[in-house]
Design a protein around this motif. Structure first.
Motif, short mmCIF file in Angstrom:
data_model
loop_
_atom_site.label_atom_id
_atom_site.label_comp_id
_atom_site.label_asym_id
_atom_site.label_seq_id
_atom_site.Cartn_x
_atom_site.Cartn_y
_atom_site.Cartn_z
N PRO A 540 -18.40 17.47 -4.49
CA PRO A 540 -17.00 17.04 -4.59
C PRO A 540 -16.08 17.68 -3.56
CG PRO A 540 -17.90 17.45 -6.75
CD PRO A 540 -18.96 17.88 -5.78
N GLY A 541 -16.24 18.97 -3.37
CA GLY A 541 -15.33 19.67 -2.46
C GLY A 541 -15.53 19.34 -1.01
N GLN A 542 -16.64 18.72 -0.66
CA GLN A 542 -16.90 18.38 0.74
C GLN A 542 -16.17 17.12 1.20
OE1 GLN A 542 -21.41 18.41 0.37
NE2 GLN A 542 -21.17 19.23 2.45
N LEU A 543 -15.87 16.23 0.27
CA LEU A 543 -15.43 14.89 0.64
C LEU A 543 -14.08 14.89 1.36
CD1 LEU A 543 -16.36 12.77 -2.50
CD2 LEU A 543 -17.52 12.82 -0.30
N PRO A 544 -13.95 14.05 2.38
CA PRO A 544 -12.63 13.81 2.98
C PRO A 544 -11.77 13.00 2.01
CG PRO A 544 -14.25 12.34 3.94
CD PRO A 544 -15.01 13.26 3.03
N PRO A 545 -10.51 12.73 2.32
CA PRO A 545 -9.66 11.92 1.42
C PRO A 545 -10.34 10.61 1.05
CG PRO A 545 -8.34 12.89 3.16
CD PRO A 545 -9.76 13.20 3.49
N HIS A 546 -10.22 10.23 -0.23
CA HIS A 546 -10.89 9.04 -0.73
C HIS A 546 -10.13 8.50 -1.93
CE1 HIS A 546 -12.51 12.52 -2.88
NE2 HIS A 546 -12.61 11.71 -3.93
N GLU A 547 -10.48 7.28 -2.35
CA GLU A 547 -9.83 6.65 -3.48
C GLU A 547 -10.82 5.74 -4.19
OE1 GLU A 547 -7.83 2.87 -1.11
OE2 GLU A 547 -6.68 4.74 -1.29
N THR A 548 -10.47 5.34 -5.42
CA THR A 548 -11.31 4.42 -6.19
C THR A 548 -11.33 3.05 -5.51
OG1 THR A 548 -10.80 5.57 -8.22
CG2 THR A 548 -11.65 3.34 -8.45
N VAL A 549 -12.48 2.35 -5.58
CA VAL A 549 -12.60 1.10 -4.84
C VAL A 549 -13.36 0.01 -5.59
CG1 VAL A 549 -14.68 1.74 -3.55
CG2 VAL A 549 -13.04 0.14 -2.53
N PHE A 550 -12.96 -0.25 -6.83
CA PHE A 550 -13.39 -1.51 -7.46
C PHE A 550 -12.76 -2.67 -6.68
CE2 PHE A 550 -13.35 1.50 -11.09
CZ PHE A 550 -14.67 1.41 -11.45
N ALA A 551 -11.54 -2.44 -6.21
CA ALA A 551 -10.81 -3.43 -5.41
C ALA A 551 -10.31 -2.77 -4.14
CB ALA A 551 -9.63 -3.99 -6.21
N MET A 552 -10.19 -3.56 -3.08
CA MET A 552 -9.64 -3.05 -1.83
C MET A 552 -8.81 -4.14 -1.17
SD MET A 552 -13.15 -3.12 0.48
CE MET A 552 -12.53 -1.92 1.64
N SER A 553 -7.98 -3.76 -0.21
CA SER A 553 -7.16 -4.75 0.47
C SER A 553 -8.00 -5.56 1.44
CB SER A 553 -6.02 -4.06 1.24
OG SER A 553 -6.55 -3.33 2.33
N VAL A 554 -7.57 -6.77 1.72
CA VAL A 554 -8.26 -7.60 2.71
C VAL A 554 -8.26 -6.90 4.06
CG1 VAL A 554 -8.24 -9.81 3.93
CG2 VAL A 554 -7.73 -9.74 1.48
N HIS A 555 -7.16 -6.23 4.40
CA HIS A 555 -7.10 -5.48 5.66
C HIS A 555 -8.23 -4.46 5.74
CE1 HIS A 555 -3.85 -6.41 8.42
NE2 HIS A 555 -3.09 -6.73 7.40
N LYS A 556 -8.43 -3.70 4.66
CA LYS A 556 -9.47 -2.66 4.66
C LYS A 556 -10.87 -3.26 4.72
CE LYS A 556 -7.72 1.61 4.03
NZ LYS A 556 -8.14 2.81 4.79
N SER A 557 -11.01 -4.51 4.29
CA SER A 557 -12.34 -5.12 4.21
C SER A 557 -12.82 -5.66 5.55
CB SER A 557 -12.33 -6.26 3.19
OG SER A 557 -11.67 -7.41 3.71
N GLN A 558 -11.98 -5.65 6.57
CA GLN A 558 -12.35 -6.26 7.84
C GLN A 558 -13.64 -5.64 8.39
OE1 GLN A 558 -9.03 -7.67 10.56
NE2 GLN A 558 -7.95 -6.08 9.42
#
Length: 623
Positions: A540-558
């Motif tokens: 856990p402490g190693q990870l860079p910034p992150h967020e939950t992703v059941f859903a994501m923006s179309v922009h991020k999905s490119q």
């Protein structure tokens, strides 16, 4: 500042930064005209929302809306003629061309008002692309090139004409621009192109060409490298071994410097050490970065831009790939280009009737044959209808295609559980019961995509709903933010760990660790390995910034490929919801697309286009 500006600031149309910029510039210059200060504020706001400038002609006819979508009747902008007169007479505004001895913070070009820095980017990029498009290489071995093209692109194979042409056009000059939708073989083509260029270098007795593979994000760079590697299998070993498969972000290649983040180590005075520079996902590159990148490519090196001209543009200012293609008639090449190609290889390129003289179109190819959607099925047909803005055809497809493509109603009064609950449970059940590989497989197969970030149908709201529904359904046991089965999206690059913005992983119990007294094993984050590599695990402490992703923006999905996509539309039409966004979301899927929303909102999105104010297209194609 004027009362209209104050009202627009209250509504959020103008930010604090926009308002203060206009006021501060006016104070410094002793400018008394509120219209000039308002223009400066709108020029600033334009850049914040993806435009290169503000087009005053379009602005004065715009209807502003409040947060509920209701039109505002109490906002009055200056008339266009009066506004232009005020700007032309201001000491803050240069007229079309800057005086290097006395630069001004704003530039007025026709009815377009720029922040001076963005005007400079636009002029420099247009000039650099046009100069590069005219640069031809005279040492191409025509018979060798023809033989290799025949071997790599046999006439009996469907859909290779465009790929062959892309390799031919780019081999002859210093600029190649290759566009195509998902599944048209852009990276397949560029892998073959690189082999051709290496063969040409070897035939001339030169060292292998130094190749840089670049992309705007770490995730896109990783995908580019993997795709190139996959497409080397059918090349002769002596050529395939000379094609690199390691890609980098543009920022890293240019030499990002933390203390001066807008200035790179490489530039016009210190070019990149490369003979060929390939840039994938070029539609995602903003104007300032593209300007600096093109300047850093050596004049005698080749620059190859890959992307989808119809996909969403950069989140930042500019829609460069779309503007490059905007003036291309697409009916052929200049007479000089066709004669040279025929003399070298015997290929008969069509002569453009609209632009028979040399120009940027001599460097461009759009790949249209789609390999991904077999037989041009419903997904491909829907993407084409949306891209063409054909509302009737798009509605017909989503209302009659059946299982592969479907539009399902999602009324504002309907609960998300009643509409999406069963789908959520079915698609995400393996996040709890499956192995780590099965969990990651579920995330690779299905994703919710959203147009907006906020709201109940935005990324934040939908992620919250899915997590809560899975807990209520006893699919997941979510305790806090760190629980078994939580899918995560990395939001910042970490080169040391090899994790990049856009990487998707999952939190799961570590099967290699012993369970504690409660029978639980320690939780770690798992990510897919590259190629055949094993899973990668991180504490856990190693990870860079992150967020939950059941859903994501179309922009991020490119750039992503999924088996199935559920594209959730907002409850009402919005400036963000355009045909480019629909097209991008739809073409993420290989097998199934389900759209959730009203018929009216879907139709409105098909009609709407991304309109980014810019003069780049005019500068590239007006000559």
């Amino acid at each position: 500042m004027s009362s209209s500006a104050a009202r627009l600031h209250e509504l959020g149309v103008l930010s604090d930064l926009d308002r203060e910029l206009g006021a501060t510039l006016s104070d410094i210059a002793g400018e008394r005209s509120a219209d000039v200060a308002l223009g400066a504020a709108f020029a600033s706001a334009a850049v914040q929302t993806g435009h290169v400038c503000v087009d005053l002609r379009a602005l004065v006819g715009r209807v502003f809306h409040d947060e509920a979508g209701e039109p505002l009747g109490d906002v009055a902008l200056p008339g266009l003629d009066a506004w232009l007169v005020a700007l032309r007479g201001s000491a803050l505004v240069a007229s079309d061309e800057q005086d290097p001895e006395a630069p001004r913070p704003l530039v007025l070009s026709g009815t377009r008002l720029y922040l001076a820095r963005y005007f400079d980017y636009e002029v420099r990029l247009a000039r650099a692309l046009l100069e590069r498009s005219r640069r031809r290489f005279d040492d191409v071995d025509g018979p060798l090139l023809s033989a290799r093209l025949d071997a790599l692109f046999p006439a009996s194979k469907p859909g290779v004409d465009g790929q062959r042409r892309a390799c031919l056009v780019t081999a002859l000059g210093a600029l190649g621009v290759i566009s195509g939708g998902p599944g048209t073989g852009k990276t397949f083509t560029v892998a073959k192109l690189l082999a051709i260029l290496q063969e040409q270098a070897r035939a001339r007795g030169r060292a292998p060409a130094r190749v840089l593979l670049l992309a705007p994000t770490g995730k896109a760079a990783q995908r580019l490298g993997e795709a190139i590697q996959q497409n080397l299998a059918d090349l002769p070993p002596e050529l395939g071994g000379l094609v690199p498969s390691q890609a980098s972000t543009i920022h890293r290649a240019l030499g990002f410097q933390e203390r001066t983040p807008t200035r790179f180590r490489h530039g016009e005075e210190r070019p990149l050490p490369a003979d060929v520079v390939v840039v994938d996902e070029a539609s995602m590159v903003d104007l300032p970065l593209m300007t600096k990148l093109v300047a850093a490519v050596h004049p005698h090196a080749r620059l190859v831009l890959l992307g989808d001209k119809d996909q969403l543009a950069s989140v930042e200012a500019g829609a460069i790939l779309a503007e490059i293609y905007a003036g291309n008639p697409g009916d052929g090449y200049s007479r000089a280009m066709t004669e040279r190609a025929c003399a070298l290889t015997g290929d008969a390129l069509p002569i453009s009737t609209a632009r028979p003289g040399p120009g940027l179109h001599d460097c461009m190819v759009h790949l249209s044959y789609v390999h991904r959607f077999a037989g041009g099925g419903p997904i491909g047909a829907l993407a084409a209808a949306v891209n063409a803005g054909d509302v009737d055809a798009a509605l017909s497809i989503v209302e009659s295609a059946g299982g592969e493509v479907e539009l399902r109603p999602l009324e504002p009064s309907a609960s998300l559980g009643s509409v999406l609950g069963a789908l959520v449970e079915e698609r995400f059940r393996s996040l709890a019961a499956g192995s780590v590989s099965e969990k990651l497989g579920a995330l690779a197969r299905f994703r919710f995509l959203c147009a907006h970030r906020r709201g109940r149908l935005g990324v934040d709201g939908l992620n919250r709903f899915v997590a809560e529904h899975l807990v209520r359904s006893e699919v997941l046991d979510a305790r806090g933010d760190w629980y078994d089965g939580r899918p995560i999206l990395v939001t910042a690059n970490d080169y040391a760990l090899g994790l990049f913005n856009g990487d998707v992983g999952v939190i799961a119990e570590d099967p290699e660790r012993a369970p504690d007294e409660s029978g639980r094993r320690p939780l770690v984050a798992f990510f897919p390995g590259s190629g055949s590599a094993a899973l990668r695990r991180f504490a856990p402490g190693q990870l860079p910034p992150h967020e939950t992703v059941f859903a994501m923006s179309v922009h991020k999905s490119q750039g992503s490929e999924l088996d199935e996509v559920a594209l959730v539309l907002p409850e009402r039409a919005s400036p963000i919801l355009t045909r480019e966004l629909l097209y991008t979301g739809i073409t993420r899927a290989k097998r199934r697309v389900t759209l959730y929303g009203s018929r009216e909102v879907f139709a409105s999105a098909v009609r709407a286009r991304v309109e980014r104010a810019s003069g780049l297209g005019d500068r590239l194609w007006s000559r």
